[in-house]
Write a protein that holds these residues in place. Sequence first.
Motif, PDB file in Angstrom:
ATOM      1  N   ILE A 169      11.420  50.542  39.790  1.00 22.51           N
ATOM      2  CA  ILE A 169      11.709  51.941  40.091  1.00 22.51           C
ATOM      3  C   ILE A 169      13.063  52.103  40.774  1.00 22.51           C
ATOM      4  O   ILE A 169      13.739  53.119  40.614  1.00 22.51           O
ATOM      5  CB  ILE A 169      10.583  52.546  40.965  1.00 22.51           C
ATOM      6  N   CYS A 220      15.971  53.137  38.586  1.00 17.87           N
ATOM      7  CA  CYS A 220      15.917  54.424  37.882  1.00 17.87           C
ATOM      8  C   CYS A 220      16.764  55.505  38.542  1.00 17.87           C
ATOM      9  O   CYS A 220      17.198  56.449  37.871  1.00 17.87           O
ATOM     10  CB  CYS A 220      14.473  54.922  37.799  1.00 17.87           C
ATOM     11  N   SER A 250      19.989  57.019  37.178  1.00 16.61           N
ATOM     12  CA  SER A 250      19.916  57.751  35.907  1.00 16.61           C
ATOM     13  C   SER A 250      19.314  59.143  36.059  1.00 16.61           C
ATOM     14  O   SER A 250      19.204  59.875  35.076  1.00 16.61           O
ATOM     15  CB  SER A 250      19.076  56.953  34.891  1.00 16.61           C
ATOM     16  N   ALA A 259      13.424  60.207  31.124  1.00 18.85           N
ATOM     17  CA  ALA A 259      12.244  59.379  31.387  1.00 18.85           C
ATOM     18  C   ALA A 259      11.619  58.876  30.087  1.00 18.85           C
ATOM     19  O   ALA A 259      11.221  57.709  29.987  1.00 18.85           O
ATOM     20  CB  ALA A 259      11.222  60.179  32.192  1.00 18.85           C
ATOM     21  N   LEU A 273      14.049  56.245  28.379  1.00 18.73           N
ATOM     22  CA  LEU A 273      14.109  54.946  29.054  1.00 18.73           C
ATOM     23  C   LEU A 273      12.730  54.317  29.246  1.00 18.73           C
ATOM     24  O   LEU A 273      12.625  53.210  29.761  1.00 18.73           O
ATOM     25  CB  LEU A 273      14.804  55.100  30.412  1.00 18.73           C
ATOM     26  N   TRP A 279      10.131  55.263  31.208  1.00 26.15           N
ATOM     27  CA  TRP A 279       9.605  55.175  32.570  1.00 26.15           C
ATOM     28  C   TRP A 279       8.113  55.503  32.571  1.00 26.15           C
ATOM     29  O   TRP A 279       7.704  56.535  32.021  1.00 26.15           O
ATOM     30  CB  TRP A 279      10.330  56.148  33.492  1.00 26.15           C
ATOM     31  N   LEU A 304      10.141  59.800  41.509  1.00 29.63           N
ATOM     32  CA  LEU A 304      11.537  59.969  41.120  1.00 29.63           C
ATOM     33  C   LEU A 304      11.986  61.421  41.276  1.00 29.63           C
ATOM     34  O   LEU A 304      13.071  61.691  41.797  1.00 29.63           O
ATOM     35  CB  LEU A 304      11.721  59.507  39.671  1.00 29.63           C
TER      36      LEU A 304
END
Length: 216
Positions: free
Chosen positions: A66, A69, A72, A92, A95, A97, A105
Amino acid sequence: MERQREERKIEMERQREERKIEREKEELEARTRIELEKLRLQEERLRMEQGIARRESPGRESEFRIQDCYRSLPFFEESDVERFFIQFERVADELGWPREFWHILVQSKLTGKAARAYNCLPLEDAREYTKLKESVLVAYSLTTEAYRQKFRKIQKTQNETFCEFLARKQLVFDKWIRAEEIGGDYGKLRELFILEEFKNCLPDAIKLHLEETVLA
């Protein structure tokens, strides 16, 4: 003398507001640290019990972290909250996630009314991305009913051309339809417009009650 008292009063109000904002910021940072610590402990437990969980992608394996992340994440602006969520969800998904980390996030980027809406959520709801997003949108009156009313009431301004007015009305319509989650479903679109026409036939008192209930 009176002017000095008024100036002191204004200064005290300003300081009080600054302290309030600082407290809210500290609360948000504290909740973020707690959530990150929980995630760290969960990760350590998984390492011990099952090994590192990995996602498979064509030709390689990658470990989800995490911490990687945050760089981004899109920038959050109170003037365009909806765009933030659209950009976040696209990033998300692109990528890969895991959805269970989305709320962590997102809340790390929230400011202003969005941060206050997050802080007011029960802990269980704050951990669910859909409820977090809904709470933030409601805080900015970005609900389906608000979009519907804006689409119906929007008027051409004196300084804009008819093409600009049409584009602005189309933009609000698209936001309304997107909020209704209709997509390309003609049946849902048909139901939406029939329901609206039905509401227009209701007595004003009942129609007002329904609109206030939806917006609440």
